[in-house]
Design a protein around this motif. Structure first.
Motif, PDB file in Angstrom:
ATOM      1  N   ALA A   1       0.855  -1.194   0.000  1.00 14.44           N
ATOM      2  CA  ALA A   1       0.000   0.000   0.000  1.00 14.44           C
ATOM      3  C   ALA A   1       0.885   1.237   0.000  1.00 14.44           C
ATOM      4  O   ALA A   1       1.960   1.266   0.574  1.00 14.44           O
ATOM      5  CB  ALA A   1      -0.900  -0.016   1.234  1.00 14.44           C
ATOM      6  N   GLY A   2       0.416   2.265  -0.650  1.00 14.65           N
ATOM      7  CA  GLY A   2       1.190   3.495  -0.715  1.00 14.65           C
ATOM      8  C   GLY A   2       1.290   4.044  -2.118  1.00 14.65           C
ATOM      9  O   GLY A   2       1.872   5.098  -2.336  1.00 14.65           O
ATOM     10  N   GLY A   3       0.707   3.326  -3.091  1.00 17.66           N
ATOM     11  CA  GLY A   3       0.644   3.857  -4.445  1.00 17.66           C
ATOM     12  C   GLY A   3       1.830   3.483  -5.302  1.00 17.66           C
ATOM     13  O   GLY A   3       2.805   2.879  -4.844  1.00 17.66           O
ATOM     14  N   ASN A   4       1.738   3.840  -6.567  1.00 12.77           N
ATOM     15  CA  ASN A   4       2.786   3.544  -7.530  1.00 12.77           C
ATOM     16  C   ASN A   4       3.971   4.486  -7.370  1.00 12.77           C
ATOM     17  O   ASN A   4       3.857   5.572  -6.809  1.00 12.77           O
ATOM     18  CB  ASN A   4       2.229   3.655  -8.954  1.00 12.77           C
ATOM     19  CG  ASN A   4       1.124   2.655  -9.211  1.00 12.77           C
ATOM     20  OD1 ASN A   4       1.067   1.603  -8.572  1.00 12.77           O
ATOM     21  ND2 ASN A   4       0.248   2.972 -10.148  1.00 12.77           N
ATOM     22  N   THR A   5       5.111   4.050  -7.897  1.00 10.13           N
ATOM     23  CA  THR A   5       6.307   4.885  -7.880  1.00 10.13           C
ATOM     24  C   THR A   5       6.735   5.158  -9.327  1.00 10.13           C
ATOM     25  O   THR A   5       6.379   4.420 -10.237  1.00 10.13           O
ATOM     26  CB  THR A   5       7.457   4.193  -7.134  1.00 10.13           C
ATOM     27  OG1 THR A   5       7.765   2.944  -7.771  1.00 10.13           O
ATOM     28  CG2 THR A   5       7.087   3.950  -5.685  1.00 10.13           C
ATOM     29  N   THR A   6       7.481   6.214  -9.521  1.00 10.57           N
ATOM     30  CA  THR A   6       7.958   6.558 -10.859  1.00 10.57           C
ATOM     31  C   THR A   6       9.474   6.414 -10.927  1.00 10.57           C
ATOM     32  O   THR A   6      10.173   6.554  -9.920  1.00 10.57           O
ATOM     33  CB  THR A   6       7.569   7.987 -11.255  1.00 10.57           C
ATOM     34  OG1 THR A   6       8.126   8.910 -10.309  1.00 10.57           O
ATOM     35  CG2 THR A   6       6.051   8.141 -11.290  1.00 10.57           C
ATOM     36  N   PHE A   7       9.942   6.127 -12.128  1.00 15.60           N
ATOM     37  CA  PHE A   7      11.379   5.953 -12.366  1.00 15.60           C
ATOM     38  C   PHE A   7      11.725   6.663 -13.661  1.00 15.60           C
ATOM     39  O   PHE A   7      11.125   6.399 -14.707  1.00 15.60           O
ATOM     40  CB  PHE A   7      11.714   4.462 -12.469  1.00 15.60           C
ATOM     41  CG  PHE A   7      13.098   4.194 -13.002  1.00 15.60           C
ATOM     42  CD1 PHE A   7      14.209   4.497 -12.232  1.00 15.60           C
ATOM     43  CD2 PHE A   7      13.278   3.634 -14.253  1.00 15.60           C
ATOM     44  CE1 PHE A   7      15.490   4.240 -12.724  1.00 15.60           C
ATOM     45  CE2 PHE A   7      14.554   3.381 -14.750  1.00 15.60           C
ATOM     46  CZ  PHE A   7      15.657   3.684 -13.968  1.00 15.60           C
ATOM     47  N   LYS A   8      12.664   7.596 -13.595  1.00 13.84           N
ATOM     48  CA  LYS A   8      13.071   8.359 -14.782  1.00 13.84           C
ATOM     49  C   LYS A   8      14.213   7.625 -15.473  1.00 13.84           C
ATOM     50  O   LYS A   8      15.366   7.673 -15.038  1.00 13.84           O
ATOM     51  CB  LYS A   8      13.464   9.783 -14.396  1.00 13.84           C
ATOM     52  CG  LYS A   8      13.798  10.656 -15.597  1.00 13.84           C
ATOM     53  CD  LYS A   8      13.705  12.137 -15.256  1.00 13.84           C
ATOM     54  CE  LYS A   8      12.326  12.680 -15.536  1.00 13.84           C
ATOM     55  NZ  LYS A   8      12.229  14.152 -15.458  1.00 13.84           N
ATOM     56  N   ALA A   9      13.908   6.936 -16.583  1.00  9.86           N
ATOM     57  CA  ALA A   9      14.902   6.160 -17.319  1.00  9.86           C
ATOM     58  C   ALA A   9      15.799   7.059 -18.161  1.00  9.86           C
ATOM     59  O   ALA A   9      16.977   6.759 -18.365  1.00  9.86           O
ATOM     60  CB  ALA A   9      14.218   5.128 -18.209  1.00  9.86           C
ATOM     61  N   LEU A  10      15.244   8.151 -18.692  1.00  8.01           N
ATOM     62  CA  LEU A  10      16.015   9.146 -19.443  1.00  8.01           C
ATOM     63  C   LEU A  10      15.733  10.514 -18.850  1.00  8.01           C
ATOM     64  O   LEU A  10      14.576  10.846 -18.555  1.00  8.01           O
ATOM     65  CB  LEU A  10      15.640   9.124 -20.923  1.00  8.01           C
ATOM     66  CG  LEU A  10      15.934   7.849 -21.707  1.00  8.01           C
ATOM     67  CD1 LEU A  10      15.403   7.967 -23.139  1.00  8.01           C
ATOM     68  CD2 LEU A  10      17.427   7.527 -21.728  1.00  8.01           C
ATOM     69  N   ASP A  11      16.785  11.304 -18.713  1.00  9.41           N
ATOM     70  CA  ASP A  11      16.646  12.607 -18.051  1.00  9.41           C
ATOM     71  C   ASP A  11      17.309  13.691 -18.902  1.00  9.41           C
ATOM     72  O   ASP A  11      18.513  13.915 -18.833  1.00  9.41           O
ATOM     73  CB  ASP A  11      17.292  12.542 -16.660  1.00  9.41           C
ATOM     74  CG  ASP A  11      17.010  13.772 -15.817  1.00  9.41           C
ATOM     75  OD1 ASP A  11      16.354  14.710 -16.318  1.00  9.41           O
ATOM     76  OD2 ASP A  11      17.446  13.799 -14.648  1.00  9.41           O
ATOM     77  N   ASN A  12      16.511  14.314 -19.759  1.00  8.93           N
ATOM     78  CA  ASN A  12      16.971  15.443 -20.581  1.00  8.93           C
ATOM     79  C   ASN A  12      18.174  15.059 -21.460  1.00  8.93           C
ATOM     80  O   ASN A  12      19.199  15.736 -21.483  1.00  8.93           O
ATOM     81  CB  ASN A  12      17.328  16.626 -19.684  1.00  8.93           C
ATOM     82  CG  ASN A  12      17.404  17.942 -20.455  1.00  8.93           C
ATOM     83  OD1 ASN A  12      16.640  18.155 -21.403  1.00  8.93           O
ATOM     84  ND2 ASN A  12      18.309  18.815 -20.066  1.00  8.93           N
ATOM     85  N   VAL A  13      18.011  13.990 -22.219  1.00 10.17           N
ATOM     86  CA  VAL A  13      19.083  13.475 -23.075  1.00 10.17           C
ATOM     87  C   VAL A  13      19.046  14.154 -24.442  1.00 10.17           C
ATOM     88  O   VAL A  13      17.987  14.256 -25.070  1.00 10.17           O
ATOM     89  CB  VAL A  13      18.955  11.949 -23.247  1.00 10.17           C
ATOM     90  CG1 VAL A  13      19.908  11.437 -24.318  1.00 10.17           C
ATOM     91  CG2 VAL A  13      19.214  11.252 -21.915  1.00 10.17           C
ATOM     92  N   SER A  14      20.204  14.579 -24.909  1.00 12.44           N
ATOM     93  CA  SER A  14      20.335  15.163 -26.249  1.00 12.44           C
ATOM     94  C   SER A  14      21.599  14.632 -26.920  1.00 12.44           C
ATOM     95  O   SER A  14      22.634  14.471 -26.269  1.00 12.44           O
ATOM     96  CB  SER A  14      20.429  16.697 -26.185  1.00 12.44           C
ATOM     97  OG  SER A  14      19.259  17.269 -25.651  1.00 12.44           O
ATOM     98  N   PHE A  15      21.514  14.334 -28.200  1.00  8.23           N
ATOM     99  CA  PHE A  15      22.700  14.061 -29.006  1.00  8.23           C
ATOM    100  C   PHE A  15      22.311  14.087 -30.481  1.00  8.23           C
ATOM    101  O   PHE A  15      21.147  13.949 -30.839  1.00  8.23           O
ATOM    102  CB  PHE A  15      23.368  12.729 -28.632  1.00  8.23           C
ATOM    103  CG  PHE A  15      22.809  11.512 -29.302  1.00  8.23           C
ATOM    104  CD1 PHE A  15      23.407  10.977 -30.433  1.00  8.23           C
ATOM    105  CD2 PHE A  15      21.687  10.874 -28.791  1.00  8.23           C
ATOM    106  CE1 PHE A  15      22.907   9.845 -31.046  1.00  8.23           C
ATOM    107  CE2 PHE A  15      21.176   9.735 -29.399  1.00  8.23           C
ATOM    108  CZ  PHE A  15      21.786   9.222 -30.537  1.00  8.23           C
ATOM    109  N   VAL A  16      23.309  14.289 -31.329  1.00 10.92           N
ATOM    110  CA  VAL A  16      23.079  14.399 -32.766  1.00 10.92           C
ATOM    111  C   VAL A  16      24.080  13.516 -33.498  1.00 10.92           C
ATOM    112  O   VAL A  16      25.275  13.518 -33.188  1.00 10.92           O
ATOM    113  CB  VAL A  16      23.222  15.854 -33.255  1.00 10.92           C
ATOM    114  CG1 VAL A  16      23.017  15.936 -34.769  1.00 10.92           C
ATOM    115  CG2 VAL A  16      22.226  16.766 -32.547  1.00 10.92           C
TER     116      VAL A  16
END
Length: 275
Positions: free
Chosen positions: A24-39
């Motif tokens: 009990a306590g609800g779902n959790t979030t996980f940030k797999a990508l965090d402001n990724v940039s490339f060219v």
């Protein structure tokens, strides 16, 4: 001649997953990508490396549009065409995907079909659905399939069911399918993880040849840092969803790698890579 638009352009991309909580306590979030940039401005071989859970496969799947990115300013374009932006796939994403070859760890071949038919499936974006479903290939198409299978060294197995072949033979079949497809960029997700070192080297050399001889851009996720440094021009290292290194393979020293991998540093080398 290279096109003016970048082959791949990833701008400020983030991806958050929601995990269901057992207690009990609800779902959790996980940030797999965090402001990724490339060219990627020209055809090159880019290795995505980093510890487990760093976001390598998520980035590859975001480029192909198999994962939708978070809403916001993030965007992904391939060969000048938008794949997705602001958390939504482009309406013509299938047309863009038809120019991208996908190679996976588990080969993604249809086991009950022959190796020839699996390679010929690379034509599906170019022929009618009915003709593809019935396997009504023209003489020119059949010749193109056999040339591709011969190019990767498995033409002699063309008539065999895919599930009767070794992992290395199946992976070569997947590369042949990308050749048949006429892919301008190949996205390979851990393509050698299920292979022995000798076969893995052969598969990596095929990707090098695809890049150097055919001008195909290659982005490959790898757990083996020595393979990344040997077979790729450029390294993009991720840690906790962020880009922590983007530069030439020659610039990736042990100190940088220790900062990227931490306790996993020793496990990041296969120790078998040879030219």
């Amino acid at each position: 001649m290279w096109m003016t638009a970048p082959l791949v352009e990833v701008t400020s991309v983030s991806k958050t997953f929601t995990r269901k909580a057992a207690a009990a306590g609800g779902n959790t979030t996980f940030k797999a990508l965090d402001n990724v940039s490339f060219v990627m401005t020209k055809p090159e071989r880019v290795a995505l490396i980093g510890p487990s859970g760093s976001g390598k496969s998520t980035l590859l799947r975001s480029i192909s549009g198999l994962h939708t990115i978070d809403k916001g300013k993030g965007a992904v374009s391939v060969m000048g065409r938008v794949v997705q932006k602001n958390g939504s796939l482009a309406s013509d994403v299938r047309a863009t995907r038809s120019r991208m070859g996908m190679i996976a760890q588990q080969f993604n071949l249809v086991g009950r079909l022959s190796l020839f038919t699996n390679a010929a499936l690379g034509f599906l974006g170019k022929v009618s659905g009915l003709r593809g479903f019935l396997g009504m290939w023209t003489a020119d198409e059949k010749q193109a399939v056999m040339r591709a299978l011969d190019h990767v060294g498995v033409a002699q197995f063309a008539g065999q069911r895919a599930n009767t072949l070794s992992g290395g033979q199946q992976q070569r079949g997947a590369i042949a399918r990308a050749i048949v497809q006429g892919a301008q960029i190949v996205l390979a997700d851990e393509p050698v993880a299920s292979l022995d070192p000798v076969t893995a080297r052969k598969v990596m050399k095929l990707l090098v040849n695809l890049n150097e001889a055919d001008g195909v851009g290659v982005i490959v996720t790898l757990h083996q840092v020595d393979y990344a440094k040997l077979y790729c021009d450029r390294i993009l290292a991720l840690k906790e969803g962020k880009v922590v290194y983007d530069g030439p393979a020659s610039g990736l020293d042990d100190e940088t790698l220790k900062n990227i991998y931490g306790a996993e540093f020793e496990d990041a080398f296969w120790g078998e890579a040879k030219a």
